[in-house]
Design a protein around this motif. Structure first.
Motif, PDB file in Angstrom:
ATOM      1  N   UNK A   1       0.818  -1.226   0.000  1.00  0.00           N
ATOM      2  CA  UNK A   1       0.000   0.000   0.000  1.00  0.00           C
ATOM      3  C   UNK A   1       0.848   1.270   0.000  1.00  0.00           C
ATOM      4  N   UNK A   2       0.450   2.197  -0.833  1.00  0.00           N
ATOM      5  CA  UNK A   2       1.125   3.489  -0.929  1.00  0.00           C
ATOM      6  C   UNK A   2       0.751   4.352   0.277  1.00  0.00           C
ATOM      7  N   UNK A   3       1.675   5.170   0.717  1.00  0.00           N
ATOM      8  CA  UNK A   3       1.396   6.105   1.799  1.00  0.00           C
ATOM      9  C   UNK A   3       1.447   5.499   3.184  1.00  0.00           C
ATOM     10  N   UNK A   4       2.029   4.296   3.320  1.00  0.00           N
ATOM     11  CA  UNK A   4       2.104   3.635   4.614  1.00  0.00           C
ATOM     12  C   UNK A   4       3.509   3.118   4.859  1.00  0.00           C
ATOM     13  N   UNK A   5       4.020   3.415   6.035  1.00  0.00           N
ATOM     14  CA  UNK A   5       5.253   2.796   6.548  1.00  0.00           C
ATOM     15  C   UNK A   5       4.863   2.240   7.911  1.00  0.00           C
TER      16      UNK A   5
END
Length: 97
Positions: free
Chosen positions: A33-37
């Protein structure tokens, strides 16, 4: 947004907790998923877990994952102490990103 989540798991539930986390990270690896660390650490006492999440504004991707929903749905019964979530304000960092 930066968030820290801490929970103390019952000693009898540690292996179950680890298995659920492995499932979550496997699904994260597939979904990417983009925008998640997101990172989870097991403290040296063996029963305390700390997770750090960095989410882009408006990102709710973690809660949409089936593995995360499974993890959260039984968390209360696995915990020895209630889980605590804290919003973090970054003061500075070096090499963290």
């Amino acid at each position: 947004m930066h968030v820290m989540f801490r929970c103390k798991i019952k000693p009898t539930e540690v292996e179950r907790n680890l298995a659920l986390l492995r499932e979550l990270y496997a699904q994260l690896g597939e979904a990417r998923p983009q925008g998640l660390r997101y990172a989870t650490f097991q403290l040296e006492d063996g029963v305390t877990f700390v997770a750090f999440a960095e989410l882009a504004e408006g990102t709710a991707v973690l809660g949409q994952l089936e593995a995360f929903q499974r993890y959260r749905s039984t968390l209360e019964e696995r915990c020895e102490e209630p889980p605590v979530m804290t919003t973090l304000s970054e003061v500075g960092s070096y090499g963290f990103r």
